[in-house]
Enzyme design. Sequence first.
Site, PDB file in Angstrom:
ATOM      1  N   SER A  15      76.389 -76.127  -2.363  1.00  0.00           N
ATOM      2  CA  SER A  15      76.512 -77.517  -1.927  1.00  0.00           C
ATOM      3  C   SER A  15      77.442 -77.853  -0.906  1.00  0.00           C
ATOM      4  CB  SER A  15      76.863 -78.386  -3.218  1.00  0.00           C
ATOM      5  OG  SER A  15      76.121 -78.349  -4.194  1.00  0.00           O
TER       6      SER A  15
ATOM      7  N   ARG B 147      85.406 -81.480  -8.641  1.00  0.00           N
ATOM      8  CA  ARG B 147      85.496 -80.327  -7.415  1.00  0.00           C
ATOM      9  C   ARG B 147      86.855 -80.475  -6.657  1.00  0.00           C
ATOM     10  NH1 ARG B 147      81.740 -79.760  -9.982  1.00  0.00           N
ATOM     11  NH2 ARG B 147      79.446 -79.597  -9.150  1.00  0.00           N
TER      12      ARG B 147
ATOM     13  N   GLU C  60      82.353 -80.275   1.044  1.00  0.00           N
ATOM     14  CA  GLU C  60      82.868 -79.516  -0.127  1.00  0.00           C
ATOM     15  C   GLU C  60      83.661 -77.925   0.388  1.00  0.00           C
ATOM     16  OE1 GLU C  60      80.741 -79.531  -4.055  1.00  0.00           O
ATOM     17  OE2 GLU C  60      81.188 -77.227  -3.782  1.00  0.00           O
TER      18      GLU C  60
HETATM   19  P1  FAD Z   1      86.642 -68.507  -1.523  1.00  0.00           P
HETATM   20  O1  FAD Z   1      85.488 -68.974  -0.599  1.00  0.00           O
HETATM   21  O2  FAD Z   1      86.988 -67.192  -0.818  1.00  0.00           O
HETATM   22  O3  FAD Z   1      87.876 -69.533  -1.216  1.00  0.00           O
HETATM   23  C1  FAD Z   1      87.731 -70.934  -1.516  1.00  0.00           C
HETATM   24  C2  FAD Z   1      89.225 -71.451  -1.358  1.00  0.00           C
HETATM   25  O4  FAD Z   1      89.968 -71.048  -2.358  1.00  0.00           O
HETATM   26  C3  FAD Z   1      89.880 -71.157  -0.094  1.00  0.00           C
HETATM   27  O5  FAD Z   1      90.502 -72.462   0.374  1.00  0.00           O
HETATM   28  C4  FAD Z   1      90.686 -69.967  -0.220  1.00  0.00           C
HETATM   29  O6  FAD Z   1      91.996 -70.065   0.537  1.00  0.00           O
HETATM   30  C5  FAD Z   1      91.068 -70.498  -1.797  1.00  0.00           C
HETATM   31  N1  FAD Z   1      91.358 -69.197  -2.649  1.00  0.00           N
HETATM   32  C6  FAD Z   1      90.579 -68.125  -2.836  1.00  0.00           C
HETATM   33  N2  FAD Z   1      91.275 -67.102  -3.970  1.00  0.00           N
HETATM   34  C7  FAD Z   1      92.267 -67.728  -4.022  1.00  0.00           C
HETATM   35  C8  FAD Z   1      93.538 -67.372  -4.934  1.00  0.00           C
HETATM   36  N3  FAD Z   1      93.199 -66.186  -5.665  1.00  0.00           N
HETATM   37  N4  FAD Z   1      94.473 -68.054  -4.869  1.00  0.00           N
HETATM   38  C9  FAD Z   1      94.624 -69.320  -4.158  1.00  0.00           C
HETATM   39  N5  FAD Z   1      93.631 -69.872  -3.439  1.00  0.00           N
HETATM   40  C10 FAD Z   1      92.443 -68.953  -3.486  1.00  0.00           C
HETATM   41  N6  FAD Z   1      80.884 -74.307  -6.973  1.00  0.00           N
HETATM   42  C11 FAD Z   1      80.830 -74.957  -8.047  1.00  0.00           C
HETATM   43  O7  FAD Z   1      81.678 -75.687  -8.332  1.00  0.00           O
HETATM   44  N7  FAD Z   1      79.519 -75.049  -8.538  1.00  0.00           N
HETATM   45  C12 FAD Z   1      78.461 -74.308  -8.318  1.00  0.00           C
HETATM   46  O8  FAD Z   1      77.596 -74.476  -9.162  1.00  0.00           O
HETATM   47  C13 FAD Z   1      78.436 -73.627  -7.246  1.00  0.00           C
HETATM   48  N8  FAD Z   1      77.296 -72.845  -6.946  1.00  0.00           N
HETATM   49  C14 FAD Z   1      77.364 -72.297  -5.788  1.00  0.00           C
HETATM   50  C15 FAD Z   1      75.967 -71.476  -5.202  1.00  0.00           C
HETATM   51  C16 FAD Z   1      75.917 -70.884  -4.179  1.00  0.00           C
HETATM   52  C17 FAD Z   1      74.635 -70.118  -3.765  1.00  0.00           C
HETATM   53  C18 FAD Z   1      77.233 -70.742  -3.258  1.00  0.00           C
HETATM   54  C19 FAD Z   1      77.000 -69.946  -2.063  1.00  0.00           C
HETATM   55  C20 FAD Z   1      78.257 -71.253  -3.875  1.00  0.00           C
HETATM   56  C21 FAD Z   1      78.356 -72.164  -4.736  1.00  0.00           C
HETATM   57  N9  FAD Z   1      79.626 -72.971  -5.285  1.00  0.00           N
HETATM   58  C22 FAD Z   1      79.727 -73.673  -6.400  1.00  0.00           C
HETATM   59  C23 FAD Z   1      80.813 -72.719  -4.347  1.00  0.00           C
HETATM   60  C24 FAD Z   1      81.605 -71.485  -4.765  1.00  0.00           C
HETATM   61  O9  FAD Z   1      80.942 -70.422  -5.409  1.00  0.00           O
HETATM   62  C25 FAD Z   1      82.740 -71.658  -5.708  1.00  0.00           C
HETATM   63  O10 FAD Z   1      83.610 -72.881  -5.062  1.00  0.00           O
HETATM   64  C26 FAD Z   1      83.875 -70.632  -5.912  1.00  0.00           C
HETATM   65  O11 FAD Z   1      84.583 -70.955  -6.984  1.00  0.00           O
HETATM   66  C27 FAD Z   1      84.402 -69.913  -4.498  1.00  0.00           C
HETATM   67  O12 FAD Z   1      85.256 -68.966  -4.724  1.00  0.00           O
HETATM   68  P2  FAD Z   1      85.402 -67.771  -3.867  1.00  0.00           P
HETATM   69  O13 FAD Z   1      86.210 -66.430  -4.658  1.00  0.00           O
HETATM   70  O14 FAD Z   1      84.095 -67.095  -3.150  1.00  0.00           O
HETATM   71  O15 FAD Z   1      86.496 -68.576  -3.056  1.00  0.00           O
HETATM   72  P1  NAP Z   2      70.168 -81.338  -9.748  1.00  0.00           P
HETATM   73  O1  NAP Z   2      70.079 -80.896 -11.011  1.00  0.00           O
HETATM   74  O2  NAP Z   2      69.274 -81.622  -9.140  1.00  0.00           O
HETATM   75  O3  NAP Z   2      70.868 -82.809  -9.776  1.00  0.00           O
HETATM   76  C1  NAP Z   2      71.273 -83.396  -8.492  1.00  0.00           C
HETATM   77  C2  NAP Z   2      72.962 -83.894  -8.843  1.00  0.00           C
HETATM   78  O4  NAP Z   2      72.829 -84.818 -10.003  1.00  0.00           O
HETATM   79  C3  NAP Z   2      73.813 -82.807  -9.299  1.00  0.00           C
HETATM   80  O5  NAP Z   2      74.352 -82.549  -8.045  1.00  0.00           O
HETATM   81  C4  NAP Z   2      74.249 -83.579 -10.412  1.00  0.00           C
HETATM   82  O6  NAP Z   2      75.997 -83.608  -9.983  1.00  0.00           O
HETATM   83  C5  NAP Z   2      73.856 -84.706 -10.828  1.00  0.00           C
HETATM   84  N1  NAP Z   2      73.311 -84.716 -12.170  1.00  0.00           N
HETATM   85  C6  NAP Z   2      72.283 -84.399 -12.673  1.00  0.00           C
HETATM   86  N2  NAP Z   2      72.170 -84.623 -13.851  1.00  0.00           N
HETATM   87  C7  NAP Z   2      73.246 -85.399 -14.331  1.00  0.00           C
HETATM   88  C8  NAP Z   2      73.711 -85.785 -15.376  1.00  0.00           C
HETATM   89  N3  NAP Z   2      72.836 -85.794 -16.668  1.00  0.00           N
HETATM   90  N4  NAP Z   2      74.895 -86.654 -15.400  1.00  0.00           N
HETATM   91  C9  NAP Z   2      75.375 -86.654 -14.155  1.00  0.00           C
HETATM   92  N5  NAP Z   2      75.185 -86.109 -13.170  1.00  0.00           N
HETATM   93  C10 NAP Z   2      74.077 -85.408 -13.112  1.00  0.00           C
HETATM   94  O7  NAP Z   2      71.328 -80.378  -8.992  1.00  0.00           O
HETATM   95  P2  NAP Z   2      71.433 -78.913  -8.248  1.00  0.00           P
HETATM   96  O8  NAP Z   2      71.603 -79.214  -7.086  1.00  0.00           O
HETATM   97  O9  NAP Z   2      70.299 -78.381  -8.807  1.00  0.00           O
HETATM   98  O10 NAP Z   2      72.755 -78.244  -9.035  1.00  0.00           O
HETATM   99  C11 NAP Z   2      72.917 -78.236 -10.607  1.00  0.00           C
HETATM  100  C12 NAP Z   2      74.340 -78.155 -10.904  1.00  0.00           C
HETATM  101  O11 NAP Z   2      74.685 -76.746 -10.315  1.00  0.00           O
HETATM  102  C13 NAP Z   2      74.934 -79.106 -10.477  1.00  0.00           C
HETATM  103  O12 NAP Z   2      75.976 -79.351 -11.502  1.00  0.00           O
HETATM  104  C14 NAP Z   2      75.806 -78.941  -9.494  1.00  0.00           C
HETATM  105  O13 NAP Z   2      76.975 -79.310  -9.291  1.00  0.00           O
HETATM  106  C15 NAP Z   2      75.909 -77.234  -9.603  1.00  0.00           C
HETATM  107  N6  NAP Z   2      75.978 -76.694  -8.246  1.00  0.00           N
HETATM  108  C16 NAP Z   2      76.914 -76.725  -7.501  1.00  0.00           C
HETATM  109  C17 NAP Z   2      76.964 -76.257  -6.127  1.00  0.00           C
HETATM  110  C18 NAP Z   2      78.184 -76.050  -5.420  1.00  0.00           C
HETATM  111  O14 NAP Z   2      78.133 -75.632  -4.254  1.00  0.00           O
HETATM  112  N7  NAP Z   2      79.391 -76.970  -5.966  1.00  0.00           N
HETATM  113  C19 NAP Z   2      75.838 -75.484  -5.817  1.00  0.00           C
HETATM  114  C20 NAP Z   2      74.707 -75.448  -6.597  1.00  0.00           C
HETATM  115  C21 NAP Z   2      74.822 -75.938  -7.879  1.00  0.00           C
HETATM  116  P3  NAP Z   2      77.038 -82.901 -10.258  1.00  0.00           P
HETATM  117  O15 NAP Z   2      77.054 -81.966  -9.081  1.00  0.00           O
HETATM  118  O16 NAP Z   2      78.338 -83.686 -10.109  1.00  0.00           O
HETATM  119  O17 NAP Z   2      77.028 -81.875 -11.258  1.00  0.00           O
END
Ligand code: FAD
Ligand code: NAP
Length: 339
Positions: free
Chosen positions: A239, A166, A335
């Site tokens: 998250s 991340r 995050e």
């Molecule tokens: P924004 O929120 O608009 O911006 C995020 C940051 O990036 C800000 O600092 C902004 O200034 C910067 N930014 C945006 N666009 C640019 C650009 N073109 N150039 C430079 N900087 C920029 N994240 C995960 O990693 N894995 C997941 O599974 C995941 N699941 C999610 C589920 C839900 C329901 C939600 C609400 C969020 C989730 N996220 C997840 C977080 C998020 O969706 C991601 O981080 C996504 O990439 C953010 O994109 P955005 O366009 O909305 O960015």
């Molecule tokens: P989950 O499956 O309930 O698992 C809980 C956590 O354990 C996850 O966050 C994941 O870490 C870790 N995990 C699970 N299986 C693993 C494996 N085999 N090896 C190593 N780590 C493991 O998680 P969840 O919340 O439903 O999310 C599912 C996936 O979507 C995850 O990868 C999560 O990161 C991603 N997600 C991200 C966001 C976001 O906003 N960043 C939001 C929703 C979902 P990791 O997070 O490191 O993968």
Amino acid sequence: MTAQWQEQVSLKPFNTFGIDVKARYFTQVHNDDEVREALAQARRLQIDVLVIGGGSNLLLTRDIDALVLHVASRGRRVLSDEAGRVIVEAEAGEPWHPFVQWSLQQGFCGLENLSLIPGTVGAAPMQNVGAYGVEIKDVFAGLTALDRQTGELRDFSLDECAFGYRDSAFKRNPGRWLILRVRFALSHALQAHLDYGPVRQRLAEQGVQQPSAQAISDAICSIRREKLPDPAELGNAGSFFKNPVVSAELVARIRAQYPGVVAYPQAHGLAKLAAGWLIEQAGWKGYRDGDAGVHRLQSLVLVNYGQASGAQLHGLAQRVQADILEKFGVELEMEPNLY
Ligand code: FAD
Ligand code: NAP
């Protein structure tokens, strides 16, 4: 054509927490020229700039005394398709999930585990988006960014992005780079990643023996829809905390008191703790204070039930952090990007 600036614009529709703060100035940019012009104009007027995409990784805690520049560029293309390896490119403002679906419809594999992540292509490298065992670094083939200090274009290779969990060079240097377009190396042959969470089990339940990339995407979408609140119905930014990577000694200490602790081994003898598990054990699951809360199904997600302010959500996050530190000795890192 120069993009218009508006004044005193509510950002409520532009962040998935649904927080109602105002931008002093707001503009939407659709191509490189509009980006350059907006940045040059802001420089002339000595106004700060906040770049946003889908607003799904933001926590806005106050009115933004700056130009909010909403990246709305569109376009996706195949750059090369040779020997089973495909390079595709998308403009920064392309919504992420439709881009993933487009790649799958072309028969390209690689992005299926990253289905249903909100936001834009341009923001995906910011935190090296990841889900279900795949991160964009695994399929990354380069990006083009504008240096906001010098106005020059620069291509970044995988190494230059310094992707981490991340994390990236862009996240570590906020305000320096505006990502314009991103390239991905996809494949005609599927390399399935099914060993994460319940993906394999979900496919088995659906009677899928030899899953296609589209079937994996569909399974992940169905899991995500069950577990995660839809921002259109309940404000959230996914998250709220990163899963902390800690020493084996700390895991052993926690395990002595909590035998069920969820920890995944990492390189260098470290372990990743599931932050959601810690928060749930500490009793926060489903907690609500006014309109700020911890989601009732997924403790890692903070939610806005309607009128919560960014400051209220931030306050709740800080209380959770302090409690987890006290109970487990673990520091949780936020995050979303705080403004
Ligand atoms: P924004 O929120 O608009 O911006 C995020 C940051 O990036 C800000 O600092 C902004 O200034 C910067 N930014 C945006 N666009 C640019 C650009 N073109 N150039 C430079 N900087 C920029 N994240 C995960 O990693 N894995 C997941 O599974 C995941 N699941 C999610 C589920 C839900 C329901 C939600 C609400 C969020 C989730 N996220 C997840 C977080 C998020 O969706 C991601 O981080 C996504 O990439 C953010 O994109 P955005 O366009 O909305 O960015
Ligand atoms: P989950 O499956 O309930 O698992 C809980 C956590 O354990 C996850 O966050 C994941 O870490 C870790 N995990 C699970 N299986 C693993 C494996 N085999 N090896 C190593 N780590 C493991 O998680 P969840 O919340 O439903 O999310 C599912 C996936 O979507 C995850 O990868 C999560 O990161 C991603 N997600 C991200 C966001 C976001 O906003 N960043 C939001 C929703 C979902 P990791 O997070 O490191 O993968």
